[in-house]
Design a protein around this motif. Structure first.
Motif, short mmCIF file in Angstrom:
data_model
loop_
_atom_site.label_atom_id
_atom_site.label_comp_id
_atom_site.label_asym_id
_atom_site.label_seq_id
_atom_site.Cartn_x
_atom_site.Cartn_y
_atom_site.Cartn_z
N GLY A 138 -11.07 -9.94 -3.74
CA GLY A 138 -10.24 -9.03 -4.51
C GLY A 138 -10.86 -7.65 -4.64
N ALA B 209 -10.30 -5.91 -1.42
CA ALA B 209 -8.91 -5.48 -1.26
C ALA B 209 -8.62 -4.22 -2.07
CB ALA B 209 -7.98 -6.61 -1.68
N VAL B 210 -9.08 -4.20 -3.32
CA VAL B 210 -8.87 -3.01 -4.16
C VAL B 210 -9.56 -1.80 -3.55
CG1 VAL B 210 -9.35 -1.97 -6.42
CG2 VAL B 210 -8.54 -4.34 -6.28
N TRP C 151 -7.49 -0.54 -0.60
CA TRP C 151 -6.27 0.16 -1.01
C TRP C 151 -6.60 1.54 -1.58
CZ3 TRP C 151 -1.75 -0.71 0.75
CH2 TRP C 151 -1.34 -2.00 1.08
N ALA D 63 -6.66 -2.79 4.16
CA ALA D 63 -6.07 -3.16 2.88
C ALA D 63 -5.10 -4.33 3.03
CB ALA D 63 -5.35 -1.94 2.27
N LEU D 64 -4.28 -4.30 4.07
CA LEU D 64 -3.31 -5.38 4.30
C LEU D 64 -4.01 -6.69 4.61
CD1 LEU D 64 -0.66 -3.43 6.42
CD2 LEU D 64 -0.40 -4.25 4.07
N THR E 214 -5.89 -8.09 1.58
CA THR E 214 -4.91 -8.66 0.65
C THR E 214 -4.44 -10.01 1.14
OG1 THR E 214 -4.17 -6.44 0.01
CG2 THR E 214 -2.69 -8.27 -0.48
N LEU F 243 -7.12 -12.46 0.46
CA LEU F 243 -7.16 -12.77 -0.97
C LEU F 243 -6.10 -13.81 -1.32
CD1 LEU F 243 -8.03 -12.29 -3.90
CD2 LEU F 243 -6.47 -10.34 -3.95
N LEU F 244 -4.88 -13.62 -0.85
CA LEU F 244 -3.81 -14.56 -1.15
C LEU F 244 -4.12 -15.95 -0.58
CD1 LEU F 244 -0.71 -12.27 -0.47
CD2 LEU F 244 -1.68 -12.92 -2.68
#
Length: 204
Positions: free
Chosen positions: A125, A128-129, A132, A164-165, A168, A171-172
């Motif tokens: 996470g 990812a942040v 972004w 970023a994509l 993410t 992360l999911l």
């Protein structure tokens, strides 16, 4: 009598500050390993025993070091010293820097705790942040330089958006099945960048 106007404030000092803070963050990654080395020396353990017992800590350190270095290289290519350093733009840089400075903490958690959903989410996470925010920095940098008539690559935001994509997505997937192996989706970053450019999602 004409009074000379002071030169516009550039990003030179901001870049120097960011580089220094990132270098410190990369150095701090090693601290948990230094503590474990001291314990291994006190217990008279061999190098093989040490590596076997702390293999995941070593992997977490190496992975975080490489990722921070990758982020720094991208950021270094995005931010230019001759761009005006406005307050909002500076605050955005500091927000991104926060995600980098917290990396030693989440890395220590990753290397020291079992692979649970919360730990995986905190590590991936954070990445990812950070990605972004780097994408946002690239978009703002492009607009700022374009408005000022300064040269800027149209595709400046393509790689940060790809990262970023994919972070993410990792992360999911990590929330569904806790594992750091989902980070291997990052091997798709270059093909995804090419797809985004071809589709016109970001500038060519």
């Amino acid at each position: 009598m004409n009074t000379a106007q002071p030169p516009e404030r550039t990003s030179e000092r901001l870049i120097a500050f960011l580089d220094a803070a990132i270098a410190i963050s990369m150095t701090l990654l090693i601290l948990p390993l230094m503590e474990s080395v001291s314990e291994a020396v006190a217990d008279q353990r061999t190098v093989v025993e040490y590596v076997r017992e702390h293999s995941w800590q070593l992997v977490a350190f190496a992975l975080s070091f490489v990722i921070i270095a990758m982020f720094w290289r991208l950021h270094h290519g995005i931010l230019h010293a001759d761009t005006s350093a406005g307050r909002r733009r500076t605050n955005l840089q500091l927000a991104w820097l926060f995600t980098i400075t917290v990396m030693p903490v989440v890395t220590a958690l990753t290397g020291g705790l079992d692979t649970g959903r919360e730990v995986v989410a905190s590590y991936i996470g954070t990445l990812a942040v950070s990605a972004w925010l780097l994408f946002t920095i690239a978009v703002v940098e492009r607009r700022t330089r374009t408005a000022a008539g300064l040269p800027v690559a149209a595709s400046i935001a393509a790689m940060p958006l790809s990262l970023a994509l994919l972070f993410t997505l990792a992360l999911l997937l990590g929330l569904l099945v806790p594992s750091y192996l989902w980070l291997f989706v990052m091997v798709l970053v270059t093909p995804l960048r090419a797809i985004l450019l071809r589709a016109g999602v970001v500038g060519r």
